[in-house]
Design a protein around this motif. Structure first.
Motif, PDB file in Angstrom:
ATOM      1  N   GLY A 201      -0.372  -7.886  -5.351  1.00  0.00           N
ATOM      2  CA  GLY A 201      -1.505  -7.696  -6.270  1.00  0.00           C
ATOM      3  C   GLY A 201      -1.818  -6.219  -6.492  1.00  0.00           C
ATOM      4  N   ASP A 202      -1.744  -5.420  -5.420  1.00  0.00           N
ATOM      5  CA  ASP A 202      -2.075  -4.001  -5.570  1.00  0.00           C
ATOM      6  C   ASP A 202      -1.102  -3.314  -6.523  1.00  0.00           C
ATOM      7  N   ALA A 203       0.189  -3.641  -6.362  1.00  0.00           N
ATOM      8  CA  ALA A 203       1.194  -3.008  -7.215  1.00  0.00           C
ATOM      9  C   ALA A 203       0.971  -3.414  -8.675  1.00  0.00           C
ATOM     10  N   VAL A 204       0.611  -4.673  -8.887  1.00  0.00           N
ATOM     11  CA  VAL A 204       0.359  -5.134 -10.258  1.00  0.00           C
ATOM     12  C   VAL A 204      -0.841  -4.388 -10.835  1.00  0.00           C
TER      13      VAL A 204
ATOM     14  N   ILE B   3       2.083   5.176 -19.477  1.00  0.00           N
ATOM     15  CA  ILE B   3       3.410   4.595 -19.696  1.00  0.00           C
ATOM     16  C   ILE B   3       3.597   4.494 -21.209  1.00  0.00           C
ATOM     17  N   ASP B   4       4.802   4.863 -21.699  1.00  0.00           N
ATOM     18  CA  ASP B   4       5.054   4.744 -23.144  1.00  0.00           C
ATOM     19  C   ASP B   4       5.707   3.408 -23.480  1.00  0.00           C
ATOM     20  N   ILE B   5       6.680   3.036 -22.643  1.00  0.00           N
ATOM     21  CA  ILE B   5       7.416   1.807 -22.954  1.00  0.00           C
ATOM     22  C   ILE B   5       7.491   0.952 -21.688  1.00  0.00           C
ATOM     23  N   LEU B   6       7.047  -0.280 -21.830  1.00  0.00           N
ATOM     24  CA  LEU B   6       7.066  -1.201 -20.698  1.00  0.00           C
ATOM     25  C   LEU B   6       8.126  -2.257 -20.992  1.00  0.00           C
ATOM     26  N   ILE B   7       8.906  -2.590 -19.964  1.00  0.00           N
ATOM     27  CA  ILE B   7       9.892  -3.648 -20.139  1.00  0.00           C
ATOM     28  C   ILE B   7       9.516  -4.728 -19.146  1.00  0.00           C
ATOM     29  N   GLY B   8       9.207  -5.919 -19.636  1.00  0.00           N
ATOM     30  CA  GLY B   8       8.629  -6.886 -18.706  1.00  0.00           C
ATOM     31  C   GLY B   8       9.173  -8.283 -18.840  1.00  0.00           C
ATOM     32  N   THR B   9       9.046  -9.035 -17.748  1.00  0.00           N
ATOM     33  CA  THR B   9       9.338 -10.467 -17.752  1.00  0.00           C
ATOM     34  C   THR B   9       8.050 -11.193 -18.155  1.00  0.00           C
ATOM     35  N   GLN B  10       7.988 -12.496 -17.903  1.00  0.00           N
ATOM     36  CA  GLN B  10       6.829 -13.252 -18.392  1.00  0.00           C
ATOM     37  C   GLN B  10       5.515 -12.820 -17.747  1.00  0.00           C
TER      38      GLN B  10
ATOM     39  N   SER C 243       7.955  -6.528 -13.449  1.00  0.00           N
ATOM     40  CA  SER C 243       8.468  -7.846 -13.051  1.00  0.00           C
ATOM     41  C   SER C 243       8.025  -8.071 -11.616  1.00  0.00           C
ATOM     42  N   SER C 244       8.287  -9.256 -11.074  1.00  0.00           N
ATOM     43  CA  SER C 244       7.835  -9.511  -9.701  1.00  0.00           C
ATOM     44  C   SER C 244       8.611  -8.648  -8.710  1.00  0.00           C
ATOM     45  N   ASP C 245       9.757  -8.088  -9.134  1.00  0.00           N
ATOM     46  CA  ASP C 245      10.483  -7.185  -8.227  1.00  0.00           C
ATOM     47  C   ASP C 245       9.811  -5.822  -8.138  1.00  0.00           C
ATOM     48  N   THR C 246       9.309  -5.329  -9.273  1.00  0.00           N
ATOM     49  CA  THR C 246       8.706  -3.987  -9.242  1.00  0.00           C
ATOM     50  C   THR C 246       7.243  -4.057  -8.810  1.00  0.00           C
ATOM     51  N   THR C 247       6.651  -5.244  -8.889  1.00  0.00           N
ATOM     52  CA  THR C 247       5.242  -5.374  -8.475  1.00  0.00           C
ATOM     53  C   THR C 247       5.138  -6.561  -7.526  1.00  0.00           C
TER      54      THR C 247
END
Ligand code: ADP
Length: 700
Positions: free
Chosen positions: A541-544, A556-563, A534-538
């Motif tokens: 641009g580098d973090a994304v 990563i096995d399971i990703l939980i994401g916003t839009q 999400s925009s909080d965890t990334t």
């Protein structure tokens, strides 16, 4: 004034005229020069200048506004106009490339269309004031081939190092492990020569002799259609409409190649919705043209910005990949604009100058007689209507490329298969992820809400924690321990006691955000590698890029994401997608709620099974009979849009009618309400609804 001096400091010699007060009266006629400043002024201001200065529209000048000297762009020149004698004089003419006529026409048009002062728009054109001056240089030493009279061991080492790479004197003596006197001696005897290198060298030219991937017949037909339009020249818009993974990028790359071949300085702009996607796109462009495209977005450094702006204006930057703001740059010879994921809401700028880059791109192309390709698997309703009406060509790619098939999409009726009490994932979603995990494949849970819980409620008195400015609920963020307003960014630590009844530890969290889903997923899969996107965890641009790379590399096995996960990512090993709350986007009365839900959920589902492995998507909903859910399950986009278009037409909503938002500001709520109500007693032909700040924002 200080700021101006600073900006002017790097000015070296060049066509830079200082205008001497009064001198023009003696031998010369006077021109009336209108200058547009990058300030929120309603129109250009008029000045005088000697005709012999040869001031032309598009030049950069400095002129006084009150007691300040401000940099602006010449908008109009009336030669030999004696009335100009009463005006203030232009202070200085700056070097640098002209803002081309098409950019000026576009600014005037966009200012009228967006109801903004043109100065707000020219600011978006002239984005790098440093770029007006020739680029700074630095000095390196290069071997001349002359053998010095005395060839000592140290001198030999220096010459060997200089032959490897041209660096400055200090670096050369460091590399050769010798004193600076030895290096200086070699310069003095002519064995080394000083070379001035530009800090902003031109970009390498795309290699147009390369060919792309072997296209399938369907892709080939689509590529030929768009390429033919590019070759024909003039204004065209094509909707490139193909399911996710059908090869739209491969197809538009062919059109890009065709446009670049048109003329030696022909330029192509590719807009992407997300900086995070730029890296992957850059790799593909590089593979196709042997060069990395020029980047333009908010995250690029000032130096890169200066170089890009100068080269774009000069027509030497040929292939530009950017975010929506790149549309306003003063291209010398723009031939093609590609808007990838054209439906994406990030093309709409909601702050400052409010605009929809997709619409403006079409207008820019019309004014500049060039082509636009709008690419999407889930086009916006407006674009579809334009294609249906024949205003845009409709180029279709019906199936995924190669062995990849579209995922199976199933609805999970939460009334029939509810999650455990206080949980959010129905057993079917958990099983789906478990199966993927067993097969060594990845899963994605989509929950379009940041943070832990959207509402923090006092169990003792029922008090809801609200944002002081907007009255909207504060969203709990567990990782940061704060309550955050997602509208304004206001945040505060989560209080220990209720501010209303003072009961200690009385808060309970209502509803889920991604952090809460992560908590639940961890309970089910304690061994799995789980991350939130999400925009909080990334935050940048580098973090994304880092997170996307780890997902691509199967770390990563399971990703939980916003839009943010819905935006064109290509994760080869992702085969299971669980949409936690498909109903979320339908709430709130937004005109485009159904359309957005359809686009987002089908884009998210489209992340599954993009390669050989078959994908599966489960969509949790309490409203399985809603047309949008039925259309998602049946993957019947056309039926959904047909119904949606009919509804909009009947209600006179866009694109069949227009909406205007009037924002009423007042010192207090009551005054604002009264003013809004009196506006509501409106002429009959207008339908007016009043909204509080919160709903208004959603409505935009
Ligand atoms: P879209 O833009 O429609 O989502 P892409 O162009 O990204 O689709 O293609 C999806 C994947 O399939 C990419 O990895 C792409 O390289 C691959 N692909 C598409 N067409 C071809 C082709 N003709 N030959 C080889 N690979 C292809």
């Amino acid at each position: 004034m200080d700021a101006l001096k600073r900006q002017r400091a790097p000015a070296p010699a060049g066509p830079l005229f200082a205008v001497e007060e009064g001198s023009e009266f003696e031998h010369d006629t006077l021109d009336k020069v209108s200058v547009l400043f990058p300030l929120p002024l309603p129109e250009p201001f008029d000045y005088r200048a000697a005709t012999s200065l040869g001031i032309e529209p598009g030049m950069h000048v400095i002129a006084p506004i009150g007691s300040r000297l401000v940099r602006g762009v010449v908008w109009e020149v009336q030669r030999n106009n004696p009335a100009a004698a009463n005006l203030k004089a232009i202070e200085e003419v700056l070097p640098g490339p002209l803002v081309p006529e098409i950019s000026r026409t576009f600014v005037d048009w966009a200012a009228k269309y967006l109801v903004r002062p043109p100065g707000d728009l020219i600011r978006m054109v002239v984005r790098s004031p440093d770029a007006l001056f020739p680029p700074p240089t630095y000095t390196v030493l290069a071997p001349t081939g002359e053998t010095p009279p005395k060839l000592t061991e140290a001198r030999t080492r220096v010459l060997e190092e200089a032959a490897k790479e041209q660096v400055n004197a200090a670096e050369l003596s460091r590399r050769a492990e010798t004193s600076s006197a030895v290096v200086k001696g070699l310069v003095d005897c002519g064995a080394l020569v000083k070379v001035e290198i530009s800090e902003d060298p031109p970009y390498p030219t795309p290699d147009l002799s390369r060919t792309g991937k072997d296209l399938s017949d369907i892709q080939q037909a689509a590529a030929e259609e768009v390429s033919a339009s590019v070759r024909a020249g003039g204004f065209h818009v094509a909707l490139l409409d193909g399911v996710t993974g059908s090869g739209k990028t491969e197809v538009y790359l062919e059109a890009v190649a065709e446009a670049l071949k048109l003329e030696p300085d022909a330029q192509v702009l590719v807009l992407l919705p997300e900086i995070a996607l730029t890296q992957a796109a850059m790799g593909r462009f590089n593979a196709r043209f042997g060069v990395t495209p020029v980047e333009w977005h908010s995250a690029i450094q000032q130096k890169a910005r200066r170089r890009a702006w100068r080269e774009i204006t000069a027509g030497r930057a040929r292939l530009i990949v950017g975010a929506r703001s790149a549309l306003f740059l003063p291209y010398k010879n723009l031939k093609l604009i590609v808007i990838d994921e054209e439906h994406d809401s990030s093309y709409k700028q909601e702050e400052g100058v409010i605009y929809q880059a997709r619409d403006l791109a079409v207008a820019r192309a019309k004014l500049g007689e060039c082509m636009v390709i709008l690419a999407s698997a889930t086009p916006s309703l407006e674009t579809l209507v334009n294609a249906q009406l024949g205003r845009y060509a409709h180029v279709k790619l019906a199936s995924r490329h190669g062995a990849a098939e579209l995922p199976n999409i199933e609805l999970v009726d939460l009334k029939d298969a509810p999650p455990e009490k206080g949980k959010w994932l129905s057993p079917r979603l958990v099983r789906g992820a478990a199966e993927a995990l067993l097969r060594g494949e990845q899963s994605l849970f989509y929950m379009n809400r940041r943070g832990y819980a959207p509402l923090t409620l006092c169990r003792a008195c029922g008090h809801r924690m609200k944002s002081p400015e907007t009255e909207s609920w504060l969203v709990e963020h567990k990782y940061s321990g704060r309550l955050v307003c997602h509208l304004t960014g206001f945040s505060m630590p989560k209080p220990k006691a209720c501010p209303e009844c003072l009961a200690p530890d009385s808060f309970t969290s209502i509803g889920p955000g991604v952090e809460r889903i992560e908590e639940e997923v961890r309970e089910h899969f304690p061994e799995a590698r789980i991350e939130i996107f999400s925009s909080d965890t990334t935050p940048n641009g580098d973090a994304v890029r880092d997170l996307v790379a780890r997902m691509e590399n199967n770390e990563i096995d399971i990703l939980i994401g916003t839009q943010i996960v819905a935006k064109g990512h290509n994760f080869p090993n992702l085969t299971f997608v669980g949409v936690v709350d498909a109903d979320l986007g339908l709430k709130g009365g937004d005109l485009r709620a159904g359309e957005r839900t359809f686009q987002l959920v089908s884009q998210v589902a489209g992340r599954a099974g993009r390669h050989e492995k078959k994908g599966r998507a489960l969509i949790q909903t309490y409203a399985p009979h809603e047309p949008v859910m039925q259309a998602l399950a049946a993957q019947d986009r056309d039926a959904f849009f047909a119904a949606e278009i009919a509804e909009r037409e009947a209600a006179g909503m866009p694109p069949y009618g227009r909406l205007a938002a009037v924002i009423v500001s007042a010192p207090n709520e009551q005054l604002a309400n009264e003013a809004s109500k009196s506006m509501g007693r409106r002429p009959r032909s207008l339908r007016v609804s009043t909204f509080g700040a919160r709903r208004l924002r959603r409505f935009r």
